[in-house]
Design an enzyme around this catalytic site. Structure first.
Site, PDB file in Angstrom:
ATOM      1  N   CYS A 110       0.874  -1.184   0.000  1.00 28.69           N
ATOM      2  CA  CYS A 110       0.000   0.000   0.000  1.00 28.69           C
ATOM      3  C   CYS A 110       0.904   1.225   0.000  1.00 28.69           C
ATOM      4  CB  CYS A 110      -0.915  -0.005   1.208  1.00 28.69           C
ATOM      5  SG  CYS A 110      -1.795  -1.580   1.470  1.00 28.69           S
ATOM      6  N   ALA A 111       1.480   1.529  -1.145  1.00 33.33           N
ATOM      7  CA  ALA A 111       2.707   2.330  -1.187  1.00 33.33           C
ATOM      8  C   ALA A 111       2.528   3.827  -1.417  1.00 33.33           C
ATOM      9  CB  ALA A 111       3.640   1.772  -2.266  1.00 33.33           C
ATOM     10  N   ALA A 112       1.410   4.269  -1.999  1.00 31.22           N
ATOM     11  CA  ALA A 112       1.272   5.705  -2.308  1.00 31.22           C
ATOM     12  C   ALA A 112       1.302   6.527  -1.017  1.00 31.22           C
ATOM     13  CB  ALA A 112      -0.033   5.957  -3.062  1.00 31.22           C
ATOM     14  N   PRO A 113       1.920   7.718  -1.086  1.00 30.42           N
ATOM     15  CA  PRO A 113       2.470   8.391  -2.273  1.00 30.42           C
ATOM     16  C   PRO A 113       3.907   8.002  -2.641  1.00 30.42           C
ATOM     17  CG  PRO A 113       2.600   9.861  -0.401  1.00 30.42           C
ATOM     18  CD  PRO A 113       1.892   8.629   0.091  1.00 30.42           C
ATOM     19  N   GLY A 114       4.580   7.168  -1.845  1.00 33.85           N
ATOM     20  CA  GLY A 114       5.897   6.682  -2.237  1.00 33.85           C
ATOM     21  C   GLY A 114       7.014   6.963  -1.261  1.00 33.85           C
ATOM     22  N   LYS A 116       7.688   5.661   1.801  1.00 33.39           N
ATOM     23  CA  LYS A 116       8.301   4.442   2.343  1.00 33.39           C
ATOM     24  C   LYS A 116       8.995   3.652   1.236  1.00 33.39           C
ATOM     25  CE  LYS A 116       5.236   3.859   6.351  1.00 33.39           C
ATOM     26  NZ  LYS A 116       4.309   4.982   6.132  1.00 33.39           N
ATOM     27  N   GLU A 134      -0.203   0.303  -5.410  1.00 32.48           N
ATOM     28  CA  GLU A 134      -1.275   1.155  -4.884  1.00 32.48           C
ATOM     29  C   GLU A 134      -2.574   0.785  -5.597  1.00 32.48           C
ATOM     30  OE1 GLU A 134      -3.920   3.419  -3.289  1.00 32.48           O
ATOM     31  OE2 GLU A 134      -1.893   3.330  -2.437  1.00 32.48           O
ATOM     32  N   ASP A 178       1.633  -1.595   4.933  1.00 31.91           N
ATOM     33  CA  ASP A 178       1.293  -0.353   5.624  1.00 31.91           C
ATOM     34  C   ASP A 178      -0.180  -0.092   5.319  1.00 31.91           C
ATOM     35  OD1 ASP A 178       1.775   2.014   7.108  1.00 31.91           O
ATOM     36  OD2 ASP A 178       1.958   3.151   5.239  1.00 31.91           O
ATOM     37  N   CYS A 231      -0.807   3.985  10.786  1.00 32.28           N
ATOM     38  CA  CYS A 231      -0.560   5.312  11.370  1.00 32.28           C
ATOM     39  C   CYS A 231      -1.719   5.667  12.290  1.00 32.28           C
ATOM     40  CB  CYS A 231      -0.354   6.368  10.278  1.00 32.28           C
ATOM     41  SG  CYS A 231      -1.749   6.579   9.150  1.00 32.28           S
TER      42      CYS A 231
END
Length: 467
Positions: A110-114, A116, A134, A178, A231
């Site tokens: 779940c990478a956006a916006p990038g 991590k 994403e 994430d 988070c």
């Protein structure tokens, strides 16, 4: 800041009054501002981070700033020399640097916006491959933009759900999940997170998170690592879900020792080894993280076993001859993705080809060109890639105002002696993109979707200094 009463009641009971009050006071303060340098572009050239307010303890390239400059109007930001990232989020890369010492294949689910993803690629051993995914299309385009500006060729950007990865048969040594969450840890930075919070959303999130982990678990190799993070603060999405993963799938915890002086809190209401970043205790926003190692592989269905054994390779369209735009030691094969020509490193081209069978590829390797008739238009990502060969294009250095004009996708003037054809424009010797010089004017080839949209007239500023 007015917090929901249900959040206050629940979180105070979870954390205890002393820890909660300390956090609540910190949430009224301005959030810390931090950035992380791109080591592939600034490793030998950085001389100073302006207005630095100390180094992020768990990130060798991370720095706190004494204020928040207008990053939008710094050409070096658009050149990918640094990434503006919340300090707690940088911790994921530190975890990977402690546990991974040989080349691996990794998925940031779940990478956006990038943030991590680019931090992870900074610490992964040379020869590793990082998939960055994403599921939301618009956010996947933002992810692809940031990955392309970062410039490392051993990255793939996809736009898929976890269930699509499960069907693909791909497996990874490490998966970062994430997962989408209720966002309580972002209250100080994002007023929208407060407005969207509800007990019902917390219930929705912890159930969704379990669905995601159930879908992606088969993609983790036996002995592989799952890094689970959110988070948010509540234990339903954190400790309770991690305990469920341990029991449901059979996993061992593998969190490396954490320096005491970093003031990172452990798990709350549980004895599992985990990390909690809590405002007022650690300098950053809220983050929960736990590392689990897969014990063994569960039984695969006949369909899944057949897919894993499949050797089918998709048919490759005939490609035009590509000029020598890449460094001589960049060993690659050419592939076509969404009408664009890409260079895929040969060491993982078979993995890429397999991914193409089941996944939506947004970006991979190095974007080379778009074919238009007999002409090859260099891809914007090529300008920003660390694989671009020196001298592949005529270069033109832009001053600050011209660089901003270029990034706004406005017309810029080149020196009269500039040869016709494609020209690489730079600022402080850092590539920004391409123009096509046709003599009486230069056509700006900066992507429309990347352009600076503000009409504000900025004053020149420096955020990092290069030699």
């Amino acid at each position: 800041m007015v917090l929901p009463q249900d959040f206050i009641t629940y979180t105070r009971a979870l954390m205890g009054s002393e820890r909660y009050d300390k956090m609540a006071s910190a949430l009224l303060e301005e959030p810390p501002v931090s950035l992380r340098l791109n080591p592939f572009k600034t490793l030998s050239g950085i001389t100073e981070v302006c207005n630095a307010d100390g180094q992020v303890p768990w990130a060798s390239n991370g720095f706190y700033l004494s204020g928040r400059p207008n990053f939008t109007f710094d050409p070096l930001f658009h050149a990918g020399t640094y990434y503006v990232q919340e300090a707690s989020s940088m911790f994921v890369a530190w975890i990977v640097s402690q546990l991974i010492h040989i080349p691996i294949t990794m998925l940031d689910l779940c990478a956006a916006p990038g943030g991590k993803s680019t931090a992870l690629r900074s610490v992964l051993p040379k020869g590793s491959l990082l998939f960055c995914n994403e599921p939301m299309p618009q956010r996947s385009n933002i992810l692809a933009e940031n990955v392309q500006k970062f410039g490392h060729p051993d990255m793939v950007v996809t736009n898929n759900f976890a269930a699509d990865y499960r069907k693909s048969g791909l497996q990874f040594d490490v998966i970062l999940a994430d997962v989408p969450c209720s966002g309580e840890g972002m209250f100080r930075k994002d007023a929208g997170a407060i407005a969207e919070w509800s007990e019902a959303n917390v219930e929705h999130c912890w159930r969704l998170q379990r669905e995601i982990i159930s879908d992606i678990w088969p993609c983790l190799k036996p002995g592989g690592l799952l890094i689970y993070s959110t988070c948010t603060f509540n234990d339903k999405e954190n400790e309770r879900n991690v305990e469920w993963i341990e029991q449901e799938f059979g996993a061992d915890f593998d969190l490396p020792p954490i320096p005491y002086e970093w003031n990172i809190t452990g798990s709350i209401g549980s004895d599992i080894p985990a990390c909690r970043f809590i405002p007022g205790s650690s300098k950053g926003e809220g983050l929960f993280l736990c590392v689990l190692r897969k014990r063994h592989e569960h039984h695969l269905s006949r369909e899944e076993r057949i897919k894993r054994l499949s050797k089918n390779i998709p048919t490759k369209p005939k490609m035009p001859d590509i000029p020598q735009w890449l460094k001589a030691d960049y060993d690659c094969s050419i592939r076509l993705i969404n009408s664009n020509i890409y260079a895929i490193p040969n060491q993982w081209v078979s993995v890429f080809d397999k991914a193409c069978e089941a996944l939506r590829i947004v970006h991979a390797g190095v974007g080379l060109a778009t074919s238009k008739g007999k002409d090859l238009i260099p891809h914007p990502a090529l300008a920003l890639s660390i694989a671009l060969a020196d001298g592949a294009f005529t270069q033109c250095e832009l001053d600050y105002s011209s660089a901003i004009a270029f990034l706004r996708r406005e017309a810029i003037a080149l020196p009269n002696e500039t040869p016709r054809g494609y020209v690489l424009v730079t600022h402080k010797d850092m590539p920004l993109g391409f123009v096509k010089n046709i003599g009486n004017r230069a056509n700006n080839l900066y992507p429309q979707e990347w352009r600076i949209k503000s009409t504000h007239i900025p004053q020149p500023q420096q955020i990092i200094k290069l030699k």
